[in-house]
Design an enzyme around this catalytic site. Structure first.
Site, PDB file in Angstrom:
ATOM      1  N   ARG A 187       0.985  -5.255  -5.128  1.00 26.10           N
ATOM      2  CA  ARG A 187       1.154  -6.420  -4.249  1.00 26.10           C
ATOM      3  C   ARG A 187       1.299  -7.611  -5.191  1.00 26.10           C
ATOM      4  NH1 ARG A 187      -2.818  -3.496  -0.863  1.00 26.10           N
ATOM      5  NH2 ARG A 187      -1.681  -2.846   0.977  1.00 26.10           N
ATOM      6  N   THR A 242       4.356   2.815   5.789  1.00 22.80           N
ATOM      7  CA  THR A 242       2.947   2.391   5.783  1.00 22.80           C
ATOM      8  C   THR A 242       2.169   3.306   6.714  1.00 22.80           C
ATOM      9  OG1 THR A 242       1.387   0.728   6.621  1.00 22.80           O
ATOM     10  CG2 THR A 242       3.627   0.538   7.415  1.00 22.80           C
ATOM     11  N   ARG A 262      -5.316  -1.782   9.070  1.00 23.14           N
ATOM     12  CA  ARG A 262      -5.273  -3.247   8.920  1.00 23.14           C
ATOM     13  C   ARG A 262      -5.591  -3.910  10.259  1.00 23.14           C
ATOM     14  NH1 ARG A 262      -3.484  -6.006   4.448  1.00 23.14           N
ATOM     15  NH2 ARG A 262      -2.435  -4.190   3.598  1.00 23.14           N
ATOM     16  N   ASP A 297       5.349  -4.571   6.025  1.00 25.47           N
ATOM     17  CA  ASP A 297       5.655  -5.953   6.403  1.00 25.47           C
ATOM     18  C   ASP A 297       5.834  -6.910   5.217  1.00 25.47           C
ATOM     19  OD1 ASP A 297       6.007  -6.589   8.964  1.00 25.47           O
ATOM     20  OD2 ASP A 297       4.143  -7.737   9.168  1.00 25.47           O
ATOM     21  N   GLY A 352       0.839  -1.206   0.000  1.00 24.09           N
ATOM     22  CA  GLY A 352       0.000   0.000   0.000  1.00 24.09           C
ATOM     23  C   GLY A 352       0.870   1.251   0.000  1.00 24.09           C
ATOM     24  N   ASP A 379       2.568  -0.155  11.791  1.00 22.69           N
ATOM     25  CA  ASP A 379       2.522  -1.458  12.472  1.00 22.69           C
ATOM     26  C   ASP A 379       3.775  -2.310  12.244  1.00 22.69           C
ATOM     27  OD1 ASP A 379       2.145  -1.921   9.791  1.00 22.69           O
ATOM     28  OD2 ASP A 379       0.462  -3.297  10.028  1.00 22.69           O
ATOM     29  N   ASP A 437      -0.109   2.452   8.496  1.00 17.38           N
ATOM     30  CA  ASP A 437      -0.576   1.673   9.659  1.00 17.38           C
ATOM     31  C   ASP A 437       0.343   1.811  10.888  1.00 17.38           C
ATOM     32  OD1 ASP A 437      -2.457   0.837   7.845  1.00 17.38           O
ATOM     33  OD2 ASP A 437      -1.483  -1.093   7.460  1.00 17.38           O
ATOM     34  N   ARG A 474      19.195  10.777  -4.607  1.00 22.88           N
ATOM     35  CA  ARG A 474      20.150  11.889  -4.451  1.00 22.88           C
ATOM     36  C   ARG A 474      21.353  11.455  -3.618  1.00 22.88           C
ATOM     37  NH1 ARG A 474      16.961  17.144  -5.252  1.00 22.88           N
ATOM     38  NH2 ARG A 474      16.190  16.680  -7.342  1.00 22.88           N
TER      39      ARG A 474
END
Ligand code: F6P
Length: 332
Positions: A76, A129, A175, A107, A15, A133, A131, A29
């Site tokens: 994905r 992400t 998620r 992840d 994502g 997480d 999330d 750079r």
């Protein structure tokens, strides 16, 4: 610094999150400043399988620091889950003469990175992400922007909820984790925040909260639900049935992933991208660039993937302490 590599690839996978472009820019750079060529792999691991690439120079990453999304596209990849797919990815790395790959994502991206490293391709990961997480890093690129986007949307919702004296149930992404929901819930003054890490007792966590708040004089109520808890629509229905108050449900969805990255995300992404290339340049590989207590650390991918991050429950108690008419004496 001793130069050991000549050419690296950079890709974004999974994502997208605001700030990925800033990380790509920093990788390119920094690489160029070390005399390393940089190849952009498009569409994540799938692009590595398909040989979908673009040569990048300093100018190709100009004016992307403030742009959301990713100029490299993302995907994905199911093919990358197969041995055949991964072998094709290794072949692309050989054809392109890549001495390493910087993989920007979450992840799933890092699990892919581990598999690729086992086939002999050096990889460095950069956590990105919304999330937040990722166990090994206390911060992931995009989280701050997503929080601010959700907060802005909920502030708007509050205006109309307050006018109609309704209850608003807002579902945010994340998620299986409640980081986004809890942070946003605190920032918007939610009456209740439902997160997967806290077992839901509907009567205690929703019905009584709204009733107490109503008795204390409130006439509108904001409930933030992490997507990992379940359907916000169902929660809205139950509120109407069990509390007898009009509820409206809003699923913020992918709007949370878009938009110009905040200063925090631009700055963190730039630092992480810089350190990813520095690791390669100094002869290190197969690690993830993580933030821990404000500093940057490198953690081997295999070890990093085993690390867990737990929602800070003190934040949950802080959210509870902000409620009108509630009591949190047991938690202090
Ligand atoms: O991992 C980022 C994330 O935005 C999650 O919060 C969400 O559950 C998921 O991706 C949505 O994925 P997709 O873009 O494939 O619908």
């Amino acid at each position: 610094m001793e130069k050991k590599i000549k050419r690296i690839g950079v890709l974004t996978s999974g994502g997208d999150s605001p700030g990925m472009n800033a990380a790509v820019r920093a990788v390119v750079r920094t690489a160029l400043s070390c005399g390393i060529e940089c190849v952009g792999i498009r569409r994540g691991w799938q692009g590595l399988i398909n040989g979908d690439f673009v040569l990048l120079n300093g100018a190709s990453v100009g004016h992307i620091l403030s742009r959301g999304g990713t100029i490299l596209y993302t995907a994905r990849s199911d093919d990358f889950l197969t041995e055949k797919g991964r072998k094709r990815a290794v072949a692309t790395c050989k054809t392109l003469g890549l001495d390493g790959v910087v993989a920007i994502g979450g992840d799933g991206t890092f699990r892919g990175a581990l598999e690729l490293s086992r086939l002999g391709v050096p990889v460095v990961g950069v956590p990105a992400t919304i999330d937040n997480d990722i166990g090994c890093s206390n911060y992931t690129i995009g989280f701050d922007t997503a929080c601010n986007t959700a907060i802005e949307c909920i502030d708007r919702l509050r205006d109309t909820m307050q006018s109609h004296e309704r209850c608003s149930v807002v579902e945010v992404m994340g998620r299986n984790a409640g980081f986004l929901a809890l942070y946003v819930g605190i920032a918007v003054g939610a009456v209740a925040v439902l997160v997967p890490e806290h077992e839901l007792d509907f009567q205690r966590d929703v019905v009584e909260r709204i009733q107490n708040s109503r008795l204390a004089g409130n006439t509108h109520f904001m409930i933030v639900v992490a997507e990992g808890v379940g359907s916000a629509v169902e929660i809205g229905k139950r509120i109407t049935e069990e509390v007898g108050i009009e509820a409206r449900v809003t699923v913020l969805g992918h709007i949370q992933r878009g938009g110009s990255p905040t200063g925090r995300d631009r700055e963190t992404a730039t630092r992480m991208g810089y350190y990813a290339v520095k690791a390669f340049y100094e002869g290190r590989k197969n690690c993830i660039i993580c933030t821990q207590e404000g500093g940057i650390v490198e953690i081997p991918i295999e070890e990093a993937l085993k690390m867990e991050k737990h929602l800070q429950m003190d934040r949950y108690h802080i959210m509870e302490a902000m409620q009108l008419g509630g009591s949190i004496a047991n938690n202090l």
